[in-house]
Design a protein around this motif. Structure first.
Motif, mmCIF file in Angstrom:
data_model
loop_
_atom_site.group_PDB
_atom_site.id
_atom_site.type_symbol
_atom_site.label_atom_id
_atom_site.label_comp_id
_atom_site.label_asym_id
_atom_site.label_seq_id
_atom_site.Cartn_x
_atom_site.Cartn_y
_atom_site.Cartn_z
ATOM 1 N N ASN A 160 1.309 10.743 1.336
ATOM 2 C CA ASN A 160 2.759 10.706 1.318
ATOM 3 C C ASN A 160 3.270 12.144 1.234
ATOM 4 N N GLN A 184 6.680 13.836 1.097
ATOM 5 C CA GLN A 184 8.127 13.700 0.923
ATOM 6 C C GLN A 184 8.651 12.396 1.534
ATOM 7 N N GLY A 185 7.943 11.314 1.263
ATOM 8 C CA GLY A 185 8.354 10.001 1.730
ATOM 9 C C GLY A 185 7.875 9.636 3.122
#
Length: 152
Positions: free
Chosen positions: A138, A140-141
């Motif tokens: 992941n 930052q999303g």
């Protein structure tokens, strides 16, 4: 073609090559959001410099400039294998991987490992690496699948 070890002065040019290559090649395998997130690492000046200089990073050059780079750490982690986007599939990645293997042999590193992307996996497999796991990371999303490869 010449192969040399990266120095601090090389970092901006390597960041540009990295970003340009990711933006050119990643869309074949990754979403626009994944591509942009991946390419943005080159803009993180401090971490990109560490990425290059905390490993032994080999640079392939000729009269055209920097053609590609590949890095390895003392524990056998292959940190990078990037070739200029307009020169992919011309043997530069193979030459750099041979240099990584030579370095490992000279330094008696018995196990090499890496996190391979969709577009670098073939190069690793060509040189005897096999997939032993996959992971989802992941950033930052933004989720990415990577192949954990090794060669003993």
């Amino acid at each position: 073609m010449n192969i040399r070890i990266a120095e601090e002065l090389d970092v901006p040019a390597l960041a540009e090559l990295y970003q340009t290559t990711v933006l050119a090649v990643a869309p074949q395998h990754y979403s626009p959001e994944q591509t942009q997130m991946w390419a943005s690492f080159a803009s993180d000046t401090d971490n990109f410099q560490k990425f290059i200089l905390n490993a032994t990073t080999f640079i392939a050059t000729d009269e055209r400039g920097i053609l590609g780079f590949a890095g390895i750490t003392e524990d056998g982690h292959v940190t990078a294998t990037y070739v200029r986007s307009d020169l992919i599939r011309q043997g530069i990645g193979s030459i750099l991987m041979e240099k990584i293997l030579e370095y490992a042999h000279l330094h008696k590193i018995r196990r090499l490992y890496a996190e391979a992307s969709e577009f670098s996996l073939g190069l690793f497999q060509k040189f005897g690496f096999h997939i032993y796991d996959t992971e989802i990371v992941n950033r930052q999303g933004v989720l990415f699948r990577r192949y954990i490869v090794e060669r003993s």
